[in-house]
Design a protein around this motif. Structure first.
Motif, short mmCIF file in Angstrom:
data_model
loop_
_atom_site.label_atom_id
_atom_site.label_comp_id
_atom_site.label_asym_id
_atom_site.label_seq_id
_atom_site.Cartn_x
_atom_site.Cartn_y
_atom_site.Cartn_z
N ASP A 1 1.03 -1.10 -0.13
CA ASP A 1 0.16 -0.06 -0.04
C ASP A 1 0.83 1.28 0.10
O ASP A 1 1.60 1.47 0.83
CB ASP A 1 -0.90 0.00 1.23
CG ASP A 1 -2.19 1.01 0.92
OD1 ASP A 1 -2.25 1.78 0.20
OD2 ASP A 1 -2.81 0.85 2.00
N ILE A 2 0.68 1.90 -0.99
CA ILE A 2 1.75 2.87 -1.42
C ILE A 2 1.40 4.46 -0.72
O ILE A 2 0.32 4.93 -1.26
CB ILE A 2 2.20 2.98 -2.88
CG1 ILE A 2 2.72 1.61 -3.38
CG2 ILE A 2 3.29 4.03 -3.18
CD1 ILE A 2 2.99 1.47 -4.81
N ALA A 3 2.51 4.99 -0.02
CA ALA A 3 2.28 6.30 0.47
C ALA A 3 2.82 7.49 -0.36
O ALA A 3 2.38 8.35 -0.98
CB ALA A 3 2.75 6.56 1.78
N GLU A 4 4.14 6.90 -0.95
CA GLU A 4 4.88 8.01 -1.93
C GLU A 4 5.61 7.04 -2.91
O GLU A 4 6.52 6.03 -2.33
CB GLU A 4 5.84 8.85 -1.13
CG GLU A 4 6.59 9.71 -1.83
CD GLU A 4 7.46 10.55 -0.81
OE1 GLU A 4 8.21 11.38 -1.55
OE2 GLU A 4 7.62 10.45 0.32
N ASP A 5 5.60 7.29 -4.23
CA ASP A 5 6.25 6.51 -5.21
C ASP A 5 7.63 7.53 -5.60
O ASP A 5 7.43 8.55 -6.00
CB ASP A 5 5.50 6.36 -6.39
CG ASP A 5 6.04 5.10 -7.32
OD1 ASP A 5 7.43 5.19 -7.31
OD2 ASP A 5 5.39 4.54 -7.98
N MET A 6 8.60 6.87 -5.22
CA MET A 6 9.97 7.80 -5.52
C MET A 6 10.73 7.22 -6.50
O MET A 6 11.86 7.37 -6.72
CB MET A 6 10.70 7.91 -4.49
CG MET A 6 10.21 8.70 -3.25
SD MET A 6 10.95 8.75 -1.69
CE MET A 6 10.45 7.03 -0.97
N GLY A 7 10.22 6.27 -7.53
CA GLY A 7 10.77 5.63 -8.56
C GLY A 7 11.33 4.14 -8.04
O GLY A 7 10.37 3.48 -7.88
N SER A 8 12.52 3.96 -7.94
CA SER A 8 12.87 2.69 -7.73
C SER A 8 12.56 2.05 -6.06
O SER A 8 12.27 1.41 -5.70
CB SER A 8 14.38 2.25 -7.87
OG SER A 8 15.17 3.20 -7.24
N ILE A 9 12.54 3.20 -5.21
CA ILE A 9 12.01 3.44 -3.85
C ILE A 9 10.62 3.59 -3.81
O ILE A 9 10.16 4.86 -4.45
CB ILE A 9 13.11 4.02 -3.02
CG1 ILE A 9 14.37 3.34 -3.13
CG2 ILE A 9 12.68 3.96 -1.47
CD1 ILE A 9 15.49 4.34 -2.40
#
Ligand code: UTP
Length: 298
Positions: free
Chosen positions: A177-185
């Motif tokens: 469950d994603i809060a923030e998508d920073m690319g590879s992390i």
């Protein structure tokens, strides 16, 4: 401040391996071979490449073949030496562990992956550690765990390896469950173990590589039962999403094979067979022939 170096890895190998019965009645799943190396060797090589120095196995009844595999074999070694088979002696080197570098703890009953990791708590102590599931074999230019350790040095906190899966497959995985998508992390706000496709919070699933903090071991102390009545590692990690520095997913670069399933194991056998220079030509030709015969029969 840079997080503490990860030098310990846990290999949970206490599962029953029921998907490979009857073979796993007497052979540990992790000893099954891809070409000529057992699954566990791939996981150990990956951990070594990532700088791991201490290897902790969580085993169970019937897994003694694993312990023998990492021991010296004096008779075999002297026979190879006498017959001048230095290349084979060299391949055996990878199977040897320095004295004291490997430790075994038992999980008395298969109560789940979380419980298996908890069984290693005294050997892990109060430091970050890696967990590798040997039935996930990852072909990558840079070892997957090494990629994760490099990312972890920036983030701290727990980190799980993540892979995109189609919605209908989500119920076989822990889903991010994603809060923030920073690319590879990606920073997580939660994780759901084996959700129904309509409840899956994303298409990113956890696969068998983790970097964990000792806080996860404290969460496992609660012995909370999760999906399937098992003590789930995913739940204990998800409990950390609310704390600082949080929990992160890592989109690794590489190809993962689910060697805990028959189809994944067969796919890996083909891929690793074709990747071997000594087998590629003959094996590739054979596969072509098989495909042509199958087409003709249709
Ligand atoms: P799996 O979910 O693949 O279960 O476990 P399994 O028992 O190995 O195989 P199947 O599903 O019956 O065919 C994932 C990893 O967690 C370990 C397994 O050994 C495997 O490496 N595990 C699982 C434990 O060590 N203890 C457990 O109680 C459960």
């Amino acid at each position: 401040m840079k997080p503490r170096k990860v030098t310990k890895a846990v290999f949970p190998v206490a599962g029953l391996g029921t998907r490979f019965l009857p073979a796993t009645k007497s052979i540990p799943k992790e000893i099954m071979t891809l070409v000529d190396r057992p699954l566990i060797q791939y996981a150990i090589d990956e951990a070594r490449a990532a700088g791991i120095k201490e290897f902790i196995f969580v085993t169970s009844r019937g897994k003694s073949a694993l312990e023998d595999y990492f021991d010296h074999a004096p008779e075999l070694e002297s026979a190879l030496r006498k017959s001048g088979k230095d290349d084979l002696l060299e391949t055996l080197k990878d199977t040897n562990m320095d004295s004291g570098a490997i430790a075994y703890v038992r999980q008395n009953r298969p109560m789940g992956l979380g419980h298996a990791v908890w069984c290693a708590r005294r050997l892990i102590g109060n430091e970050p550690f890696a967990v590798l599931l040997p039935d996930d074999v990852i072909a990558a230019e840079k070892a997957c765990l090494q990629q994760m350790i490099e990312a972890y040095e920036h983030t701290g906190g727990c980190m799980v390896a993540a892979m995109e899966v189609p919605p209908e497959k989500a119920s076989s995985y822990g889903v991010l469950d994603i809060a923030e998508d920073m690319g590879s992390i990606v920073r997580l706000k939660g994780m759901v173990e084996k959700p129904k496709p309509k409840d899956a919070p994303s298409n990113l699933a956890v696969i068998g590589r983790y970097i964990l903090t000792p806080a996860v071991l404290s969460n496992l102390n609660r012995m909370k039962q999760g999906a399937g009545g098992e003590i789930q590692l995913t739940d204990a990690i998800a409990d950390e999403t609310g704390s600082s520095p949080g929990v992160f997913g890592f989109r690794f670069r590489g190809q993962r094979y689910d060697c805990g399933s028959k189809i994944g194991f067969l796919q890996a056998t083909v891929a690793f067979g074709l990747a071997r220079p000594d087998l590629n030509e003959e094996f590739g030709a054979y596969l072509h022939e098989m495909m042509a015969m199958q087409k003709a029969a249709q």
